[in-house]
Design a protein around this motif. Structure first.
Motif, PDB file in Angstrom:
ATOM      1  N   THR A  44     100.695  90.360 -42.043  1.00  0.00           N
ATOM      2  CA  THR A  44      99.550  89.606 -42.151  1.00  0.00           C
ATOM      3  C   THR A  44      99.244  89.419 -43.433  1.00  0.00           C
ATOM      4  O   THR A  44      99.775  89.888 -44.513  1.00  0.00           O
ATOM      5  N   VAL A  45      98.203  88.547 -43.503  1.00  0.00           N
ATOM      6  CA  VAL A  45      97.764  88.132 -45.131  1.00  0.00           C
ATOM      7  C   VAL A  45      96.149  88.339 -45.054  1.00  0.00           C
ATOM      8  O   VAL A  45      95.625  88.146 -43.989  1.00  0.00           O
ATOM      9  N   ALA A  46      95.538  88.387 -46.072  1.00  0.00           N
ATOM     10  CA  ALA A  46      94.092  87.951 -46.271  1.00  0.00           C
ATOM     11  C   ALA A  46      93.848  86.718 -47.152  1.00  0.00           C
ATOM     12  O   ALA A  46      94.507  86.612 -48.172  1.00  0.00           O
ATOM     13  N   LEU A  47      93.069  85.955 -46.683  1.00  0.00           N
ATOM     14  CA  LEU A  47      92.893  84.521 -47.375  1.00  0.00           C
ATOM     15  C   LEU A  47      91.337  84.936 -48.081  1.00  0.00           C
ATOM     16  O   LEU A  47      90.598  85.969 -47.860  1.00  0.00           O
ATOM     17  N   THR A  96      96.993  87.259 -49.914  1.00  0.00           N
ATOM     18  CA  THR A  96      97.508  88.755 -50.304  1.00  0.00           C
ATOM     19  C   THR A  96      98.098  89.208 -49.191  1.00  0.00           C
ATOM     20  O   THR A  96      97.496  89.448 -48.037  1.00  0.00           O
ATOM     21  N   LEU A  97      99.703  89.690 -49.244  1.00  0.00           N
ATOM     22  CA  LEU A  97     100.354  89.922 -48.407  1.00  0.00           C
ATOM     23  C   LEU A  97     100.175  91.471 -48.026  1.00  0.00           C
ATOM     24  O   LEU A  97     100.117  92.202 -49.195  1.00  0.00           O
ATOM     25  N   LEU A  98      99.974  91.975 -46.771  1.00  0.00           N
ATOM     26  CA  LEU A  98      99.621  93.415 -46.485  1.00  0.00           C
ATOM     27  C   LEU A  98     100.848  93.962 -45.772  1.00  0.00           C
ATOM     28  O   LEU A  98     101.814  93.361 -45.311  1.00  0.00           O
ATOM     29  N   ALA A 106     101.344  92.258 -52.424  1.00  0.00           N
ATOM     30  CA  ALA A 106     101.927  90.808 -53.320  1.00  0.00           C
ATOM     31  C   ALA A 106     100.810  89.768 -53.038  1.00  0.00           C
ATOM     32  O   ALA A 106      99.983  89.695 -52.234  1.00  0.00           O
ATOM     33  N   THR A 107     100.893  88.818 -53.857  1.00  0.00           N
ATOM     34  CA  THR A 107     100.314  87.507 -53.868  1.00  0.00           C
ATOM     35  C   THR A 107     101.363  86.485 -53.610  1.00  0.00           C
ATOM     36  O   THR A 107     102.083  86.292 -54.453  1.00  0.00           O
ATOM     37  N   LEU A 108     101.275  85.769 -52.364  1.00  0.00           N
ATOM     38  CA  LEU A 108     102.085  84.624 -51.979  1.00  0.00           C
ATOM     39  C   LEU A 108     101.270  83.533 -52.349  1.00  0.00           C
ATOM     40  O   LEU A 108     100.047  83.338 -52.421  1.00  0.00           O
ATOM     41  N   TYR A 139     109.595  92.742 -51.047  1.00  0.00           N
ATOM     42  CA  TYR A 139     108.306  93.601 -50.387  1.00  0.00           C
ATOM     43  C   TYR A 139     108.858  94.524 -48.983  1.00  0.00           C
ATOM     44  O   TYR A 139     108.027  95.250 -48.629  1.00  0.00           O
ATOM     45  N   GLY A 140     109.936  94.349 -48.465  1.00  0.00           N
ATOM     46  CA  GLY A 140     110.529  95.014 -47.410  1.00  0.00           C
ATOM     47  C   GLY A 140     109.571  94.645 -46.115  1.00  0.00           C
ATOM     48  O   GLY A 140     109.457  95.480 -44.984  1.00  0.00           O
TER      49      GLY A 140
END
Length: 280
Positions: A44-47, A96-98, A106-108, A139-140
Motif C-alpha cells: 500500500t502507499v500513502a498519497l 510513500t511505499l509501506l 521508500a518514495t516512489l 524493498y522486498g
C-alpha cells in the motif's frame, strides 16, 4: 468523498490517529477467521491526500513499469468533471511505499497518469518510474494483484488505508445499480456492511478479498449526513429510479474491469475486447 479534512481539523485527526494502532487490523468476524489470509500494509502507499496501492494485472510482467491505484477524486490536479477521462497525462507525483507493519520504506515516483476518471467509476492509475522487479528487489515488497472477476456478495474484505495506517474489516453487503454523488454517477458500486466505517483519507484504499488476497475494489465514498445525492452524501438509485439513502454506509468501486483494459507491457488500451472503461 473519503479525502482527508483540511486545516485545523485535519491536524487534530492526524494527531489522534494513534487511537487506531498502526499495523493492527480490527479482529475479523469469527465466521471469517478460519479461511481468512493475513492482510497487512505491504504494497500500500500513502498519497498527500489519500490512500492507494501498488498493483499489477493478471498479465503484468515483473519487468513492466508498476502501477499505483487510487481514486480519480484524489488526483493532484483536482477532481475530474463528470464525463472527463484522462489518459497518458505526465505526472511526477510521489507516493510513500509501506511495508507490512505500515512503516514507510521508500518514495516512489510517477511518470504519468495512465488513466483516471470519475465517470462510471472513481479511479486513478499512475505509472511509476520503477518496475515491479525493482520494487521487490530494493524493498522486498510485492505488488497487490487485481482480481479479474466480479466480486461476490457476502465476501469478507479488508479496506487497507495507507494514509491512516489502518485496516477496516467487514463484508460486501451488496452491489448498487447506480451510486450518485453531486455531479458524478458510478455503476455497480460495492456497498459495505456497517463495520467498514471508513473516514476521510481512506479514499483510494485497496479493498482486499480476505480469502484470496486480491484487490476487488477501491474505497471511495460514504454517506456522512443522510443527505440525498449531494457531495459526501451519495445515494443509491435502482434500475427503476428508486432512490435510497443509507446514512453512515460506505462504498467502493469495483476494479476487475480495469484488467480488461490493460495490454502487454502494462499499456492502457481502451479498445481491447471486453474493456468497458469510459473513453475520452
Amino acid at each position: 468523498m473519503r479525502r482527508p479534512l483540511i486545516g485545523a481539523l485535519s491536524a487534530l485527526l492526524l494527531g489522534g490517529a494513534g487511537l487506531a494502532t498502526a499495523g493492527v487490523a480490527p479482529a475479523a468476524a469469527a465466521s471469517d477467521a478460519p479461511k481468512a489470509k493475513a492482510v497487512d500494509f505491504a504494497g500500500t502507499v500513502a498519497l498527500s491526500n489519500c490512500s492507494g496501492s501498488v498493483v499489477r494485472m493478471p498479465n503484468s510482467a515483473d519487468s513492466d513499469p508498476a502501477f499505483v491505484l487510487s481514486n480519480g477524486h484524489c488526483l493532484e490536479s483536482g477532481m475530474p468533471s463528470a464525463g472527463q477521462v484522462i489518459v497518458d497525462r505526465a505526472s511526477t507525483r510521489s507516493f510513500t511505499l509501506l511495508n507490512s507493519s505500515g512503516s514507510g520504506v521508500a518514495t516512489l515516483r510517477a511518470t504519468k497518469i495512465a488513466y483516471a476518471t470519475m465517470t462510471d467509476t472513481d479511479v486513478s492509475l499512475y505509472q511509476l518510474s520503477s518496475t515491479y522487479a525493482q520494487i521487490q528487489q530494493r524493498y522486498g515488497i510485492k505488488a497487490l494483484q487485481l482480481a479479474d472477476t466480479h466480486p461476490v456478495q457476502g465476501t469478507a474484505i479488508n479496506v487497507v488505508s495507507g494514509y491512516w495506517k489502518k485496516i477496516y474489516s467487514c463484508n460486501i453487503d451488496g452491489f448498487v445499480y447506480r451510486l450518485k454523488e453531486d455531479e458524478w454517477t458510478w455503476k455497480d458500486s460495492v456497498r459495505y456492511t456497517s463495520a467498514c466505517n471508513t473516514i476521510g483519507g481512506t479514499s483510494g484504499s485497496p479493498v482486499v478479498d480476505s480469502a484470496t488476497g486480491k484487490v476487488v475494489a477501491i474505497n471511495n465514498t460514504g454517506n456522512e449526513d443522510g443527505g440525498r445525492c449531494t457531495l459526501n452524501n451519495p445515494c443509491e438509485v435502482d434500475a427503476n429510479g428508486t432512490v435510497t439513502v443509507r446514512q453512515g454506509i460506505n462504498y467502493a468501486q469495483q476494479t476487475y474491469g480495469i484488467t480488461k483494459c490493460v495490454a502487454a507491457g502494462n499499456k492502457i488500451n481502451l479498445s481491447l475486447a471486453g474493456c468497458a472503461l469510459p473513453k475520452p
